[in-house]
Design an enzyme around this catalytic site. Sequence first.
Site, mmCIF file in Angstrom:
data_model
loop_
_atom_site.group_PDB
_atom_site.id
_atom_site.type_symbol
_atom_site.label_atom_id
_atom_site.label_comp_id
_atom_site.label_asym_id
_atom_site.label_seq_id
_atom_site.Cartn_x
_atom_site.Cartn_y
_atom_site.Cartn_z
ATOM 1 N N GLN A 149 -93.134 -25.681 -50.898
ATOM 2 C CA GLN A 149 -94.475 -26.126 -50.497
ATOM 3 C C GLN A 149 -94.980 -27.258 -51.393
ATOM 4 O O GLN A 149 -95.431 -28.285 -50.912
ATOM 5 C CB GLN A 149 -95.450 -24.940 -50.553
ATOM 6 N N ASP B 287 -82.479 -29.061 -53.793
ATOM 7 C CA ASP B 287 -82.926 -27.779 -53.243
ATOM 8 C C ASP B 287 -81.697 -27.049 -52.708
ATOM 9 O O ASP B 287 -80.650 -27.659 -52.497
ATOM 10 C CB ASP B 287 -83.956 -27.986 -52.120
ATOM 11 N N ILE B 288 -81.881 -25.761 -52.457
ATOM 12 C CA ILE B 288 -80.785 -24.975 -51.895
ATOM 13 C C ILE B 288 -80.698 -25.185 -50.377
ATOM 14 O O ILE B 288 -79.679 -24.909 -49.759
ATOM 15 C CB ILE B 288 -80.957 -23.484 -52.265
ATOM 16 N N ILE C 236 -80.031 -23.086 -58.042
ATOM 17 C CA ILE C 236 -80.478 -23.156 -59.430
ATOM 18 C C ILE C 236 -79.659 -22.218 -60.345
ATOM 19 O O ILE C 236 -79.630 -22.388 -61.563
ATOM 20 C CB ILE C 236 -82.006 -22.886 -59.536
ATOM 21 N N TYR D 142 -92.445 -11.582 -59.529
ATOM 22 C CA TYR D 142 -92.777 -13.016 -59.623
ATOM 23 C C TYR D 142 -93.685 -13.256 -60.838
ATOM 24 O O TYR D 142 -93.416 -14.127 -61.672
ATOM 25 C CB TYR D 142 -93.463 -13.431 -58.323
HETATM 26 N N1 SER Z 1 -99.307 -18.865 -54.281
HETATM 27 C C1 SER Z 1 -98.528 -17.975 -55.079
HETATM 28 C C2 SER Z 1 -98.251 -16.724 -54.365
HETATM 29 O O1 SER Z 1 -99.078 -16.335 -53.564
HETATM 30 C C3 SER Z 1 -99.234 -17.683 -56.357
HETATM 31 O O2 SER Z 1 -98.677 -18.442 -57.351
HETATM 32 O O3 SER Z 1 -97.275 -16.107 -54.629
#
Ligand code: SER
Length: 314
Positions: free
Chosen positions: A14, A36-37, A52, A141
Site C-alpha cells: 500500500q 517485491d515478492i 525478503i 505484527y
Molecule cells: N495499518 C496497519 C494495520 O492495520 C497498522 O500499522 O495493520
Amino acid sequence: MSKPKILVTGANGQIGRVLTQALRNRYGQNAVLATDITKLGDDVEPFEFLDILNNQRLRELVSDHKITQVYHLAAILSANGEWNPIKTWNINLNGLLSVLELAKEFNMEKVFFPSTIAVFGNTTPRIDTPQDVPLLPTTVYGMSKSTGELWCNYYHQKFGLDVRSIRYPGIIGWQSLPAGGTTDYAVEIYHEALKHQKYECFLEENTRLPMMYMDDAIKATIDLMEAPKESIAIRYGYNLAAMSFTPKEIADEIKKHIPDFNVTYKPDFRQQIAASWTESIDDSMARKDWGWQPNFDLASMTIDMLHHLKNTIL
Ligand code: SER
C-alpha cells in the site's frame, strides 16, 4: 553527499506503490530500485523480484546496484499476521535483521523502517499517547515491529547506522489498497461508498483510531529521511499523528458527499486488535525534531479521496 541509490522492499504494498513513485520523482527514475515478492503487471522499471527471506538475493541486489539507502517496507500486517504468527515473525523481524546487517556491511548512508501504532497495547495510555510508553502489543505484527524498533535503536547505538523510523497510524490513500490490516476499513469504505453506496464495517462504529492521509505519510517519510542527522533524536519509531476518527465519523463525512450512503456494522476479530491500540497520538517529538506537520484532516481527505477515486474506479 553523492546521489542516493535507493532500494525499496515491499514496493508493491500500500505505501510502497506511492512512496516508490515519490522517491523516483525526487531522485530520478533509475535512482530507485523497486523490489517485491509479487509483480503487478504495471510495475515501473527498475524492478526486481525479492523474497525478503532470501538473504543471498538481497545481498546480490545491494551489491550489484550499489545501494546506499534502503526503505524496508516488506511486512505482513496486523490482521493477516494472526493467521500465521511464525511466518509473520520471520518475515517482519528476520527480514529487518538482514537489511540492518547488509546496511552495516555495505556502509550504507541510511535505512528507513516503518513502525506502527500496533506497537501499542492494552497497558498503553490511550489518549494523546506519549512517545515513551509501556509497549505490550497484542498481535505478532505489533510484536515484530516493537522488537524491530529495538533492533534499529541498537544498530544506531552500537554501529552508528543512520536508521530512521516512524510509527505510522492507519494510512488512507486512493492510489493503492491495503492488504490484511486492521485499519483497512477506512480505505474500503470510500470504494464501497462510490461503487455500491453501502458498506459493512468490520469494526464497531465508535472505535476511534489514529489515521493519516497517504500524502501526509509520504511527506513525513521523505522529510524524516532528509532531515539533518543531528536533529534525529529518536532511532526507534517516532510517534506521528494527523487525525483520529471512528467508523461512524468517517461514514458521516462521506454522507455529506453521498447522502444515500449506508453503513452497517459487523465487528470481527479485528475489533479486538483495534481496541488494543490507542485513540490519539502525541507527536510533539516529530514536530520538534524535524518540523512535522500534517496537511490533511478528515474533511479535506474525504474530498480528495472521492475526487480521485471517482476518476479511477468508477
Ligand atoms: N495499518 C496497519 C494495520 O492495520 C497498522 O500499522 O495493520
